[in-house]
Design a protein around this motif. Structure first.
Motif, PDB file in Angstrom:
ATOM      1  N   ALA A  87       0.854  -1.181   0.000  1.00  0.00           N
ATOM      2  CA  ALA A  87       0.000   0.000   0.000  1.00  0.00           C
ATOM      3  C   ALA A  87       0.898   1.241   0.000  1.00  0.00           C
ATOM      4  O   ALA A  87       2.125   1.154   0.112  1.00  0.00           O
ATOM      5  CB  ALA A  87      -0.904  -0.006   1.229  1.00  0.00           C
ATOM      6  N   ASP A 169      -3.151   5.240   0.927  1.00  0.00           N
ATOM      7  CA  ASP A 169      -4.058   4.221   1.422  1.00  0.00           C
ATOM      8  C   ASP A 169      -4.158   4.263   2.943  1.00  0.00           C
ATOM      9  O   ASP A 169      -5.150   3.796   3.518  1.00  0.00           O
ATOM     10  CB  ASP A 169      -3.582   2.833   1.004  1.00  0.00           C
ATOM     11  CG  ASP A 169      -3.469   2.699  -0.506  1.00  0.00           C
ATOM     12  OD1 ASP A 169      -4.508   2.787  -1.175  1.00  0.00           O
ATOM     13  OD2 ASP A 169      -2.334   2.515  -1.009  1.00  0.00           O
ATOM     14  N   LYS A 197      -6.922   8.733   0.752  1.00  0.00           N
ATOM     15  CA  LYS A 197      -7.962   8.299  -0.168  1.00  0.00           C
ATOM     16  C   LYS A 197      -9.285   8.103   0.570  1.00  0.00           C
ATOM     17  O   LYS A 197      -9.300   7.840   1.781  1.00  0.00           O
ATOM     18  CB  LYS A 197      -7.553   6.986  -0.840  1.00  0.00           C
ATOM     19  CG  LYS A 197      -6.340   7.080  -1.749  1.00  0.00           C
ATOM     20  CD  LYS A 197      -5.979   5.706  -2.309  1.00  0.00           C
ATOM     21  CE  LYS A 197      -4.740   5.762  -3.199  1.00  0.00           C
ATOM     22  NZ  LYS A 197      -4.354   4.420  -3.697  1.00  0.00           N
ATOM     23  N   CYS A 199     -11.148   5.663   0.597  1.00  0.00           N
ATOM     24  CA  CYS A 199     -11.182   4.318   1.163  1.00  0.00           C
ATOM     25  C   CYS A 199     -10.032   4.070   2.130  1.00  0.00           C
ATOM     26  O   CYS A 199      -9.838   2.941   2.611  1.00  0.00           O
ATOM     27  CB  CYS A 199     -11.156   3.268   0.056  1.00  0.00           C
ATOM     28  SG  CYS A 199      -9.661   3.349  -0.980  1.00  0.00           S
ATOM     29  N   GLY A 200      -9.240   5.104   2.426  1.00  0.00           N
ATOM     30  CA  GLY A 200      -8.056   4.941   3.258  1.00  0.00           C
ATOM     31  C   GLY A 200      -8.354   4.852   4.739  1.00  0.00           C
ATOM     32  O   GLY A 200      -9.470   5.133   5.201  1.00  0.00           O
TER      33      GLY A 200
END
Length: 264
Positions: A87, A169, A197, A199-200
């Motif tokens: 990541a 990430d 992000k 979604c991080g």
């Protein structure tokens, strides 16, 4: 220029005193910091240290430290923070943290940010296997490993241009948010969360529920402030909490590790 609380700064890890004299293990309190001949009286009288102060300390400690070990709780919770690796991970106010190399060795791309250039020079001195180059930037300087997977920006975190760091990430924030002086904290939060992000995930070490700050006691930040500045639109989960009141000789002070993750 951003300033930092000098007893709650950006050094990560939990090695013994022989491993590092600036490790950010708040359970040990302030007493362990006075046995190494690094902290002169004038510096200890200051509540906030600027970058010149930190460069001075790192210059003194250059011959007194080893690589150290990665932060205990990061090792424990890395599976929650990074459910998928490799990541891209951001470590703000990283100092010479062993977390950088540990995350890098797991195959991740790791980006640190540090204000004190002496700390970054010391990190690469301690890791001679990490061949690197340097690049001057409009807002600072970039140290980068040959493979590009480990980068450390040397600059004032509050002056980083939008988008300059890319997106991540995960964020590993070990005492950095808490170390930043209160007036600079909202700007710091804006920059760091802005690079994460949607979604991080965000891993935070923070002190809270302490008395009004005097002397060298770490900044104490209410959970409501933490949630509003770092966790808008994210789930806030307290992973563990330790009572560190006795270590700091106060009636109330706690140290927690928090994970912010997507709501869905």
């Amino acid at each position: 220029m951003a300033t930092h609380n000098h007893d709650h700064h950006h050094q990560h890890g939990h090695g013994g005193d022989e491993d590092d004299v600036l490790q950010c293990d708040h359970s040990r309190g302030a007493a362990h910091r006075h046995d190494h001949g690094l902290w002169d009286d004038d510096l200890m009288k200051k509540k906030e240290w600027d970058l010149d102060d930190w460069n001075k300390i790192y210059s003194r400690m250059a011959e007194k430290v080893t690589k150290g070990r990665p932060s205990r709780e990061l090792v424990k919770y890395v599976g929650r923070l990074l459910p998928s690796e490799p990541a891209r991970v951001f470590v703000p106010l990283c100092g010479k943290s062993a977390d950088l190399k540990w995350l890098y060795d797991r195959g991740n791309t790791v980006v640190g940010l540090e204000g004190a250039v002496k700390a970054v020079e010391l990190f690469f001195h301690l890791h001679p296997d990490l061949k690197h180059s340097t690049q001057d930037l409009p807002f600072g300087k970039l140290y980068k490993s040959e493979d590009g997977r480990l980068q450390v920006y040397v600059c004032d975190v509050t002056q980083v241009p939008a988008g300059a760091l890319g997106t991540f990430d995960a964020v590993v924030d070990w005492g950095a948010y808490t170390a930043i002086a209160s007036p600079d904290r909202p700007r710091y939060a804006e920059i760091v969360t802005g690079a994460l992000k949607e979604c991080g995930r965000y891993f935070l070490e923070v002190c809270h529920d302490g008395p009004p700050r005097v002397g060298r006691i770490p900044h104490s930040i209410p959970f409501r402030t933490v949630k509003l500045e770092l966790g808008k639109g994210r789930k806030m989960e307290v992973l563990d909490t330790q009572d560190i009141s006795a270590a700091w000789s106060v009636d109330s002070l706690f140290d927690s590790h928090i994970l912010f993750s997507p709501l869905h």
